[in-house]
Design an enzyme around this catalytic site. Sequence first.
Site, PDB file in Angstrom:
ATOM      1  N   ARG A  10       0.827  -1.208   0.000  1.00 56.27           N
ATOM      2  CA  ARG A  10       0.000   0.000   0.000  1.00 56.27           C
ATOM      3  C   ARG A  10       0.864   1.261   0.000  1.00 56.27           C
ATOM      4  NH1 ARG A  10      -4.775  -1.322  -2.107  1.00 56.27           N
ATOM      5  NH2 ARG A  10      -6.202  -2.381  -0.698  1.00 56.27           N
ATOM      6  N   GLN A  43     -15.421  11.765   9.941  1.00 54.39           N
ATOM      7  CA  GLN A  43     -15.369  13.211   9.745  1.00 54.39           C
ATOM      8  C   GLN A  43     -14.394  13.857  10.739  1.00 54.39           C
ATOM      9  OE1 GLN A  43     -19.152  15.140  10.283  1.00 54.39           O
ATOM     10  NE2 GLN A  43     -18.583  16.894   9.001  1.00 54.39           N
ATOM     11  N   HIS A  75     -10.645  15.438   9.447  1.00 55.04           N
ATOM     12  CA  HIS A  75     -10.554  16.896   9.376  1.00 55.04           C
ATOM     13  C   HIS A  75      -9.307  17.449  10.068  1.00 55.04           C
ATOM     14  CE1 HIS A  75     -14.283  16.826   7.332  1.00 55.04           C
ATOM     15  NE2 HIS A  75     -14.443  18.134   7.378  1.00 55.04           N
ATOM     16  N   LEU A 119     -11.650  11.783  -2.379  1.00 53.22           N
ATOM     17  CA  LEU A 119     -12.252  10.448  -2.254  1.00 53.22           C
ATOM     18  C   LEU A 119     -12.878  10.265  -0.874  1.00 53.22           C
ATOM     19  CD1 LEU A 119     -10.657   8.077  -0.433  1.00 53.22           C
ATOM     20  CD2 LEU A 119      -9.004   8.281  -2.292  1.00 53.22           C
ATOM     21  N   TYR A 120     -12.499  11.143   0.080  1.00 54.10           N
ATOM     22  CA  TYR A 120     -13.040  11.039   1.440  1.00 54.10           C
ATOM     23  C   TYR A 120     -14.278  11.912   1.636  1.00 54.10           C
ATOM     24  CZ  TYR A 120     -11.233   8.393   5.439  1.00 54.10           C
ATOM     25  OH  TYR A 120     -11.000   7.424   6.383  1.00 54.10           O
ATOM     26  N   HIS A 130     -20.118  12.164   2.192  1.00 57.35           N
ATOM     27  CA  HIS A 130     -21.385  12.754   2.625  1.00 57.35           C
ATOM     28  C   HIS A 130     -22.580  11.813   2.519  1.00 57.35           C
ATOM     29  CE1 HIS A 130     -18.633  16.139   2.028  1.00 57.35           C
ATOM     30  NE2 HIS A 130     -19.239  16.623   3.093  1.00 57.35           N
ATOM     31  N   GLY A 137      -7.633   4.930  -1.628  1.00 51.84           N
ATOM     32  CA  GLY A 137      -7.617   5.339  -0.226  1.00 51.84           C
ATOM     33  C   GLY A 137      -6.685   4.482   0.610  1.00 51.84           C
ATOM     34  N   SER A 150      -3.932   6.072   3.071  1.00 53.72           N
ATOM     35  CA  SER A 150      -4.216   5.893   4.479  1.00 53.72           C
ATOM     36  C   SER A 150      -3.085   5.136   5.186  1.00 53.72           C
ATOM     37  CB  SER A 150      -5.585   5.185   4.576  1.00 53.72           C
ATOM     38  OG  SER A 150      -5.649   4.375   5.664  1.00 53.72           O
TER      39      SER A 150
HETATM   40 MN1  MNH Z   1     -18.175  17.585   4.861  1.00 56.89          MN
HETATM   41  C1  MNH Z   1     -15.969  19.537   3.192  1.00 56.89           C
HETATM   42  C2  MNH Z   1     -20.308  20.271   5.124  1.00 56.89           C
HETATM   43  C3  MNH Z   1     -20.334  15.724   6.743  1.00 56.89           C
HETATM   44  C4  MNH Z   1     -16.024  14.935   4.702  1.00 56.89           C
HETATM   45  N1  MNH Z   1     -18.158  19.509   4.252  1.00 56.89           N
HETATM   46  C5  MNH Z   1     -17.153  20.125   3.532  1.00 56.89           C
HETATM   47  C6  MNH Z   1     -17.531  21.476   3.206  1.00 56.89           C
HETATM   48  C7  MNH Z   1     -18.767  21.688   3.775  1.00 56.89           C
HETATM   49  C8  MNH Z   1     -19.147  20.468   4.433  1.00 56.89           C
HETATM   50  C9  MNH Z   1     -19.600  22.961   3.704  1.00 56.89           C
HETATM   51  C10 MNH Z   1     -16.723  22.456   2.365  1.00 56.89           C
HETATM   52  C11 MNH Z   1     -17.196  22.285   0.940  1.00 56.89           C
HETATM   53  C12 MNH Z   1     -16.433  23.031  -0.120  1.00 56.89           C
HETATM   54  O1  MNH Z   1     -16.554  24.243  -0.225  1.00 56.89           O
HETATM   55  O2  MNH Z   1     -15.710  22.348  -0.867  1.00 56.89           O
HETATM   56  N2  MNH Z   1     -19.974  17.926   5.792  1.00 56.89           N
HETATM   57  C13 MNH Z   1     -20.685  19.106   5.774  1.00 56.89           C
HETATM   58  C14 MNH Z   1     -21.927  18.954   6.533  1.00 56.89           C
HETATM   59  C15 MNH Z   1     -21.936  17.654   6.978  1.00 56.89           C
HETATM   60  C16 MNH Z   1     -20.701  17.020   6.513  1.00 56.89           C
HETATM   61  C17 MNH Z   1     -22.963  20.043   6.720  1.00 56.89           C
HETATM   62  C18 MNH Z   1     -22.963  16.923   7.799  1.00 56.89           C
HETATM   63  C19 MNH Z   1     -24.201  17.277   7.943  1.00 56.89           C
HETATM   64  N3  MNH Z   1     -18.178  15.656   5.598  1.00 56.89           N
HETATM   65  C20 MNH Z   1     -19.183  15.086   6.322  1.00 56.89           C
HETATM   66  C21 MNH Z   1     -18.854  13.721   6.594  1.00 56.89           C
HETATM   67  C22 MNH Z   1     -17.633  13.479   6.024  1.00 56.89           C
HETATM   68  C23 MNH Z   1     -17.210  14.718   5.396  1.00 56.89           C
HETATM   69  C24 MNH Z   1     -19.694  12.718   7.385  1.00 56.89           C
HETATM   70  C25 MNH Z   1     -16.948  12.158   6.086  1.00 56.89           C
HETATM   71  C26 MNH Z   1     -15.693  11.904   6.135  1.00 56.89           C
HETATM   72  N4  MNH Z   1     -16.336  17.263   4.080  1.00 56.89           N
HETATM   73  C27 MNH Z   1     -15.606  16.119   4.171  1.00 56.89           C
HETATM   74  C28 MNH Z   1     -14.298  16.364   3.609  1.00 56.89           C
HETATM   75  C29 MNH Z   1     -14.283  17.691   3.188  1.00 56.89           C
HETATM   76  C30 MNH Z   1     -15.599  18.236   3.489  1.00 56.89           C
HETATM   77  C31 MNH Z   1     -13.172  15.354   3.519  1.00 56.89           C
HETATM   78  C32 MNH Z   1     -13.120  18.488   2.598  1.00 56.89           C
HETATM   79  C33 MNH Z   1     -12.592  19.332   3.733  1.00 56.89           C
HETATM   80  C34 MNH Z   1     -11.552  20.288   3.303  1.00 56.89           C
HETATM   81  O3  MNH Z   1     -10.982  20.092   2.240  1.00 56.89           O
HETATM   82  O4  MNH Z   1     -11.274  21.243   4.046  1.00 56.89           O
END
Ligand code: MNH
Length: 553
Positions: A89, A172, A176, A352-353, A356, A494, A498
Amino acid sequence: AENPCCSMPCQNMGVCMREGDSYSCDCTRTGYYGQNCDIPEFWTSIKVALKPSKKTTHHLLTNYKWLWDIVNKIPFLSNFIMRAVYKIRSSTVDSPPLYHTGHDYTSWDTYADRSYYTRALPPVPPGCPIPMGTAGRKELPSPEYIAETFLARRKFIPDKRRTNVLFNFMAQHFTHQFFKTDFKKGAGRTWGDHGVDLSHIYGENVERQHQLRSFTDGKLKFQRVGGEEFPPSLADAPVHMIYPPYVPEQKRFAIGHEFFGLLPGLFVFSTVWLREHNRVCDVMKELHPDWDDERLFQTARLILTGETINIIINEYVQHLSGYNFDLFWDPELLFKDQFQYQNRIFVEFNHLYHWHPLMPDQFHINGTTYGMKDYLFNTDLVFKHGFGTTVDAMSKQIAGQIGPKNIGPVNLKVAVETIKHERNLRMQGLNQYRKRFGIPPYKTFLELTGGDAEMAAQLEEAYGDVDAVELYVGLMIEQPAPGSVTSETIIEMGGPFSVKGLLSNPLCSPQWWKPSTFGGDAGFRMVRTATLRDLFCRNMDGPCGLVSFAVPE
Ligand code: MNH
């Protein structure tokens, strides 16, 4: 004239260089030769003939449980396999990295400028006739159309492997700490530090960390609510947090990551790690009465970093993979090898992560159902139902399947944004990435959709050519691989990112991996034996309910 590299002629990771109206492929150390690096050298052809395909390996690992039950009990065999997993990997990831978004080719900045994510593949070359090089439509449909047609949830589709909401929030919360796009500078930029650094608990810089620390006995600031420890209020630890105006002052919490007030699930993980930190400080102070606050803090941080890695490999990746082989973390398995203890976060890993689809639209806690609107920023419900009850409820609710048509309304615009980012970054398509990570490109849309003819037809309409399907879109519309939570391409891309990220942590280096790094044998043992269940049950008042990454049958 058009850049001949636009048709991506070089195979097997050969590097395309334009030469006027022509091009050359640099096949150095690819094991192939010829104009397009497509002719295997003698030993390569032997290797290729003997090497099982990724599909076969996946099938072996996710079946034959009786066989794995034996292998798992024989250290000689399980060490051999675990080491092979680490090696295969992590060797798939370029270290040092080859590409970033600042240039279309390898540059000094690729290595030195850590404000960029790195990239596994360079962008589609400049000056290509159409967006994806030479494959597909002249113009791609709008990101909104793509998201609504292929990604938007019609009806909640539960994950077949019974992945639960606790897993969803672990994903998440954990990721992050290193996926931190600096959107002001661009989608290829990051304000993170490229690895498992626990910055989501301790803050990304010393100023934030100092605000969060109590400066006694190494502990973090906290407040007591109903006898239990919770993150401090923003008034007590004034760090930058993102809260909407309607959240009252006393319900704003200071947490390592500024977004983590967003969801009760993130608040739960922030709380449990805060309690664990302070618990570890107590243990260390007992063992080392002479240590000052700084040393207690720093050592506890290393112990929590190790605990995180152990839980991620033993339980989180174990669940994710669906393997019947028991994964485990043993850095010593790499000590006889050359190994780069350095890591960079790739923008493709970030995309890839974007899981949502895991997010349900409703949350069930002890008989109460919360819609998304009542859930966002509502940390009150953790106090109302109690910490333990909330964790139990999250362990008992099945999350969404990572696959097509399963992104709920609150997150659809995130999908739209992600597609826009990929277009800005000129990212190559799904099939190019499949080749890069050693899996055969899809030949037809029907193969990509796993037999869904209607969706295949719509995709063909949208993209024209299966080679033009964008990476993120492709990853989200593949069906989960047999026995697993995510699709084949997500696993094969991934997995390397990872494993490399976890095993290249400095804790894993031969110099660091010993008791004294963790305050002695007791700390070292905490690192090597950490479990998700202990993490919660040791840090909770009252009975400990279900703590798991899957809902039991
Ligand atoms: Mn999520 C980025 C909202 C759940 C993984 N998420 C973002 C962004 C928003 C957001 C807004 C920024 C988008 C952009 O402008 O590109 N996320 C949510 C909300 C929920 C959520 C409101 C739940 C409800 N997210 C999740 C979950 C995961 C996840 C569950 C699972 C791993 N999200 C990500 C990842 C990014 C992201 C990875 C990219 C973050 C970054 O690049 O800073």
